[in-house]
Scaffold this motif. Sequence first.
Motif, short mmCIF file in Angstrom:
data_model
loop_
_atom_site.label_atom_id
_atom_site.label_comp_id
_atom_site.label_asym_id
_atom_site.label_seq_id
_atom_site.Cartn_x
_atom_site.Cartn_y
_atom_site.Cartn_z
N ALA A 1 8.51 3.85 32.25
CA ALA A 1 7.36 4.38 31.51
C ALA A 1 6.70 5.53 32.26
O ALA A 1 6.33 6.55 31.67
CB ALA A 1 6.36 3.26 31.24
N PHE A 2 6.55 5.37 33.58
CA PHE A 2 5.95 6.43 34.39
C PHE A 2 6.79 7.70 34.31
O PHE A 2 6.26 8.81 34.15
CB PHE A 2 5.82 5.97 35.84
CG PHE A 2 5.38 7.03 36.79
CD1 PHE A 2 4.03 7.33 36.93
CD2 PHE A 2 6.30 7.75 37.55
CE1 PHE A 2 3.61 8.34 37.80
CE2 PHE A 2 5.89 8.75 38.42
CZ PHE A 2 4.54 9.04 38.54
N ILE B 1 4.72 1.70 26.36
CA ILE B 1 5.46 0.45 26.19
C ILE B 1 5.03 -0.19 24.87
O ILE B 1 3.84 -0.41 24.64
CB ILE B 1 5.21 -0.52 27.36
CG1 ILE B 1 5.68 0.12 28.68
CG2 ILE B 1 5.92 -1.85 27.13
CD1 ILE B 1 5.33 -0.68 29.92
N ASP C 1 12.39 -0.53 37.06
CA ASP C 1 11.92 -1.54 36.12
C ASP C 1 11.24 -0.83 34.95
O ASP C 1 11.25 0.41 34.87
CB ASP C 1 10.97 -2.54 36.78
CG ASP C 1 9.85 -1.87 37.57
OD1 ASP C 1 9.37 -0.79 37.15
OD2 ASP C 1 9.43 -2.40 38.62
N GLU C 2 10.66 -1.61 34.06
CA GLU C 2 10.05 -1.04 32.85
C GLU C 2 8.90 -0.11 33.18
O GLU C 2 8.75 0.96 32.55
CB GLU C 2 9.58 -2.18 31.95
CG GLU C 2 9.12 -1.75 30.57
CD GLU C 2 8.69 -2.94 29.74
OE1 GLU C 2 9.40 -3.28 28.77
OE2 GLU C 2 7.63 -3.54 30.05
N GLU C 3 8.07 -0.48 34.16
CA GLU C 3 6.93 0.36 34.52
C GLU C 3 7.40 1.69 35.12
O GLU C 3 6.80 2.75 34.87
CB GLU C 3 6.03 -0.38 35.52
CG GLU C 3 5.24 -1.54 34.93
CD GLU C 3 6.11 -2.75 34.63
OE1 GLU C 3 7.20 -2.90 35.27
OE2 GLU C 3 5.74 -3.56 33.76
N ASP C 4 8.45 1.64 35.89
CA ASP C 4 9.01 2.86 36.48
C ASP C 4 9.56 3.78 35.39
O ASP C 4 9.35 5.00 35.42
CB ASP C 4 10.13 2.47 37.45
CG ASP C 4 10.56 3.62 38.35
OD1 ASP C 4 9.69 4.37 38.82
OD2 ASP C 4 11.77 3.74 38.61
#
Length: 323
Positions: A50-51, A165, A45-48
Amino acid sequence: MSFPELKLGDWTQKVRGNLVPNQLLSEITWFRVGGPAQLFFQPADEEDLAFFLKNLPEDIRVTTIGLGSNLLIRDGGLDGVVIRLSARGFGNVEVLDRHRLRVGTALPDARVATAAANAGIDGLTFYSGIPGGIGGALYMNAGCYGTETRDRVVELRAVTRQGEIVNLTNGDMGYLYRKSNGPRGAVFTSAVYQGVPGEPEAIKAAMKEITERREATQPIRSKTGGSTFKNPDGHSSWRLIDDAGLRGFKVGDAQMSELHCNFMLNTDAASAHDLETLGETVRNKVRAKSGIELRWEIRRMGHFPPGREVREFLDGDVFTGAV
């Protein structure tokens, strides 16, 4: 060929998406050609995402690809990390107020046109005539039949190369014909489109007409990458190619389509080298015939295998990266 394994450290154990070394990219491009990605990443997902980008060393090349429709990856493959967003993590559609639609960038363009039609949102029917996904459409300002992406997108969401983000406006993208000038290295994750009110059945009828027109005039069921060259000012690329006697012209199993001669085809077992050589041969012959230099619309990227380089117009500089 294959690349040496990237040693990234223990932090990758916290990545929730898929990391695959030396993934063959020919398996996911519409031309069915191309070498491996040194490391292939599909974030959860987006958080993954970004990490991952926040922790990835800055000196490692990152390349983002979409559905692989308007893309020619060379036979030597791509070093560094290749990111491809999955429909599971980035394939959402949300109907908003004021005839707007928020969509994930892994969605095929045609799916977005259908979702808009079902919601009674007009103005996005042109996407039913464009192969590929929304991420690529945002990057290259995809369009057809008089409408472009920049005419309908109002805001975008992206992850920068540094893992931040960010929210972007249409103006931040610096859109031009088949081109954008947004933040370098950003990976688009979603976008909001502005439509106008319409009747679902009338919108679907217009989409059906576009689809039937495409099927009658373009080789959409072949291994192709869509339009090969951009239209020069005041000219149509297909007509310049046709006037140069290149309709159906072949290099190995690579061919300019008989049906629409601005489409390159992999008719059987063409290599990326065959396809790019065909394209540069066409550019050379069109320039000799008309004095006009065609510009590639298909994105080409990756490494040439030793001794298999392709020069601009066959006699100029060797390309060394994405164009």
